[in-house]
Design a protein around this motif. Structure first.
Motif, short mmCIF file in Angstrom:
data_model
loop_
_atom_site.label_atom_id
_atom_site.label_comp_id
_atom_site.label_asym_id
_atom_site.label_seq_id
_atom_site.Cartn_x
_atom_site.Cartn_y
_atom_site.Cartn_z
N LEU A 14 0.85 -1.18 0.00
CA LEU A 14 0.00 0.00 0.00
C LEU A 14 0.89 1.24 0.00
CD1 LEU A 14 -3.08 0.35 0.03
CD2 LEU A 14 -2.95 0.71 2.50
N VAL A 15 0.76 2.05 -1.05
CA VAL A 15 1.56 3.28 -1.15
C VAL A 15 0.63 4.43 -1.52
CG1 VAL A 15 3.64 2.02 -1.86
CG2 VAL A 15 2.07 2.90 -3.59
N PRO A 16 0.96 5.65 -1.10
CA PRO A 16 0.13 6.81 -1.46
C PRO A 16 0.29 7.16 -2.94
CG PRO A 16 2.05 7.51 -0.22
CD PRO A 16 2.06 6.01 -0.18
N LEU A 17 -0.82 7.49 -3.58
CA LEU A 17 -0.78 7.92 -4.97
C LEU A 17 -0.23 9.34 -5.02
CD1 LEU A 17 -1.53 7.14 -7.89
CD2 LEU A 17 -3.76 8.23 -7.48
N ALA A 23 3.20 10.20 -11.96
CA ALA A 23 2.66 11.15 -12.93
C ALA A 23 2.31 10.50 -14.26
CB ALA A 23 3.67 12.29 -13.14
N ASP A 24 3.06 9.47 -14.64
CA ASP A 24 2.81 8.83 -15.94
C ASP A 24 2.12 7.48 -15.80
OD1 ASP A 24 4.95 7.64 -14.71
OD2 ASP A 24 6.16 7.41 -16.54
N TRP A 25 1.58 7.19 -14.64
CA TRP A 25 0.91 5.91 -14.42
C TRP A 25 -0.50 5.95 -15.00
CZ3 TRP A 25 1.97 2.02 -10.12
CH2 TRP A 25 3.35 1.88 -9.92
N LYS A 26 -0.95 4.77 -15.41
CA LYS A 26 -2.28 4.63 -16.00
C LYS A 26 -3.01 3.45 -15.34
CE LYS A 26 -0.32 4.45 -20.07
NZ LYS A 26 1.00 5.00 -19.75
N LEU A 27 -4.32 3.45 -15.54
CA LEU A 27 -5.17 2.40 -14.98
C LEU A 27 -5.94 1.73 -16.09
CD1 LEU A 27 -6.34 1.04 -12.38
CD2 LEU A 27 -8.16 2.76 -12.47
N GLN A 28 -5.83 0.43 -16.12
CA GLN A 28 -6.53 -0.36 -17.14
C GLN A 28 -7.72 -1.06 -16.50
OE1 GLN A 28 -4.73 -4.13 -18.69
NE2 GLN A 28 -4.59 -2.96 -20.60
N THR A 29 -8.88 -0.95 -17.11
CA THR A 29 -10.08 -1.59 -16.58
C THR A 29 -9.91 -3.10 -16.58
OG1 THR A 29 -11.47 0.20 -17.41
CG2 THR A 29 -12.57 -1.88 -16.86
N GLN A 30 -10.26 -3.73 -15.45
CA GLN A 30 -10.11 -5.17 -15.30
C GLN A 30 -11.49 -5.84 -15.28
OE1 GLN A 30 -6.74 -6.68 -14.87
NE2 GLN A 30 -6.47 -4.64 -15.76
N GLY A 125 -2.87 -4.27 -14.02
CA GLY A 125 -3.58 -3.21 -14.71
C GLY A 125 -3.31 -1.82 -14.21
N ILE A 126 -2.24 -1.63 -13.47
CA ILE A 126 -1.89 -0.28 -13.02
C ILE A 126 -0.37 -0.13 -13.10
CG2 ILE A 126 -1.79 -0.95 -10.57
CD1 ILE A 126 -2.88 1.87 -9.94
N GLY A 127 0.08 0.99 -13.68
CA GLY A 127 1.51 1.21 -13.82
C GLY A 127 1.81 2.16 -14.96
N ALA A 128 3.07 2.44 -15.16
CA ALA A 128 3.48 3.35 -16.22
C ALA A 128 3.50 2.67 -17.58
CB ALA A 128 4.86 3.93 -15.90
N ASP A 129 3.60 1.35 -17.58
CA ASP A 129 3.76 0.62 -18.83
C ASP A 129 2.49 -0.08 -19.29
OD1 ASP A 129 3.73 -1.11 -16.72
OD2 ASP A 129 5.38 -2.38 -17.45
N VAL A 130 1.34 0.27 -18.73
CA VAL A 130 0.09 -0.36 -19.15
C VAL A 130 -0.69 0.58 -20.05
CG1 VAL A 130 -0.04 -1.69 -17.00
CG2 VAL A 130 -1.30 0.46 -17.19
N GLU A 131 -1.56 0.02 -20.87
CA GLU A 131 -2.45 0.83 -21.70
C GLU A 131 -3.74 1.07 -20.93
OE1 GLU A 131 -3.10 -0.88 -25.47
OE2 GLU A 131 -0.98 -0.91 -26.05
N GLY A 132 -4.05 2.31 -20.69
CA GLY A 132 -5.25 2.61 -19.93
C GLY A 132 -5.44 4.10 -19.77
N GLN A 133 -6.23 4.48 -18.78
CA GLN A 133 -6.54 5.88 -18.55
C GLN A 133 -5.53 6.49 -17.57
OE1 GLN A 133 -10.71 4.83 -17.41
NE2 GLN A 133 -11.28 6.43 -18.85
N ALA A 134 -5.11 7.71 -17.88
CA ALA A 134 -4.09 8.38 -17.06
C ALA A 134 -4.65 8.71 -15.68
CB ALA A 134 -3.63 9.64 -17.76
N LEU A 135 -3.83 8.53 -14.67
CA LEU A 135 -4.22 8.87 -13.30
C LEU A 135 -4.00 10.35 -13.01
CD1 LEU A 135 -2.83 5.74 -11.40
CD2 LEU A 135 -5.22 6.28 -11.90
N ASP A 137 -3.41 14.37 -14.87
CA ASP A 137 -3.42 15.27 -16.02
C ASP A 137 -2.46 16.41 -15.69
OD1 ASP A 137 -3.92 16.82 -18.21
OD2 ASP A 137 -5.99 17.32 -17.67
N GLY A 138 -1.22 16.24 -16.08
CA GLY A 138 -0.17 17.17 -15.66
C GLY A 138 0.10 16.97 -14.18
N THR A 139 -0.04 18.03 -13.41
CA THR A 139 0.17 17.94 -11.96
C THR A 139 -1.14 17.75 -11.20
OG1 THR A 139 0.07 20.35 -11.75
CG2 THR A 139 2.25 19.36 -12.09
N GLU A 140 -2.23 17.66 -11.91
CA GLU A 140 -3.54 17.52 -11.28
C GLU A 140 -4.08 16.10 -11.46
OE1 GLU A 140 -5.01 19.91 -9.50
OE2 GLU A 140 -3.30 21.24 -9.89
N ALA A 141 -4.91 15.69 -10.52
CA ALA A 141 -5.56 14.38 -10.63
C ALA A 141 -6.49 14.37 -11.83
CB ALA A 141 -6.34 14.08 -9.36
#
Length: 258
Positions: A14-17, A23-30, A125-135, A137-141
């Motif tokens: 468990l780590v804080p987002l 900044a470049d991590w993405k989330l892929q729907t599972q 399904g979460i990480g910098a190297d996955v295809e998905g939606q960005a967590l 947008d620049g410095t903002e959520a």
């Protein structure tokens, strides 16, 4: 951030987002939840009693500080609603505890007052190297992250309501040790399941006056009825386990449910 013994069920880390680290991590729907495949009891909130009661039994954990649980199997390691890969076998209500994974709100320090959005970095399904939606947008959520945060906040609020419900339930003193005996075809002795708590129907029926009026007005009464009605589903779950060869071999079998 957290050590394994202190982590909630399903979470390996468990780590804080953080925009600095993710900044470049993405989330892929599972569409699968492999972590659920061998889980037979999942925490639920009182907000979920009504939809849950249509699909699986609602019980309360044994001992002090009981919590409501949805039973997706009667024996440890058995979940009749998902296959080994974690795909739903049939459409059911999926508890919010499952749907929030790999995210949750947590205190970064024991003395912290605020909760921070954290996640399990080992989840698929979460990480910098996955295809998905960005967590971010620049410095903002991103809107995705904002929606996740909103869902986790709603879950925490439901959890607080559930804790208050359990405190009231303890004051009413109508919980008892549960026991369910199920007679299997071809067996002389029934399978007996224990190790959980349930509402004592006789004590509930005996409530009178201001006490009965209070639990009717505050919404507790229909939730207690949903719990009691759902217990009939234990036999249905056992039947599926029997059909798929997932009941204990010993008989009679006295099994702890949780």
């Amino acid at each position: 951030m957290a050590t394994a013994p202190n982590l909630p069920m399903f979470y390996n880390d468990l780590v804080p987002l953080s925009t600095n680290q993710h900044a470049d991590w993405k989330l892929q729907t599972q569409d699968k939840a492999p972590f659920l495949a061998k889980t037979h009891a999942v925490p639920i909130t009182i907000d979920e009693f009504i939809p849950s009661s249509r699909f699986f039994p609602i019980i309360f954990s044994a001992g002090s500080n009981s919590v409501p649980l949805g039973l997706m199997g009667l024996n440890e390691g058995v979940n009749i609603f998902v296959d080994d890969a974690g795909s739903l076998i049939n459409p059911i209500y999926v508890p919010a505890y499952v749907r929030r994974y790999p995210f949750m709100l947590a205190r970064l320090r024991p003395d912290a007052q605020e909760l921070s959005l954290c996640f399990d970095p080992t989840a698929p399904g979460i990480g910098a190297d996955v295809e998905g939606q960005a967590l971010f947008d620049g410095t903002e959520a991103s809107q995705v992250t904002k929606d996740i945060l909103g869902f986790c906040e709603q879950f925490e609020q439901a959890g607080a309501r559930t804790q208050a419900f359990m405190e009231e339930l303890e004051k009413l003193d109508i919980l008892m040790d549960g026991e369910v005996a199920i007679q299997a075809d071809g067996q002389e002795q029934p399978y007996v399941y224990r190790g959980f708590r349930m509402v004592d129907e006789e004590k509930l029926k005996d409530l009178r006056g201001d006490t009965l009026r209070k639990i009717s007005q505050n919404g507790m009464l229909p939730l207690l009825h949903a719990h009691l009605f759902s217990l009939a589903l234990m036999k249905d779950i056992f039947a599926v386990q029997a059909q798929t060869g997932r009941v204990p071999t010993q008989n009679p079998a006295i099994q702890p449910v949780v």
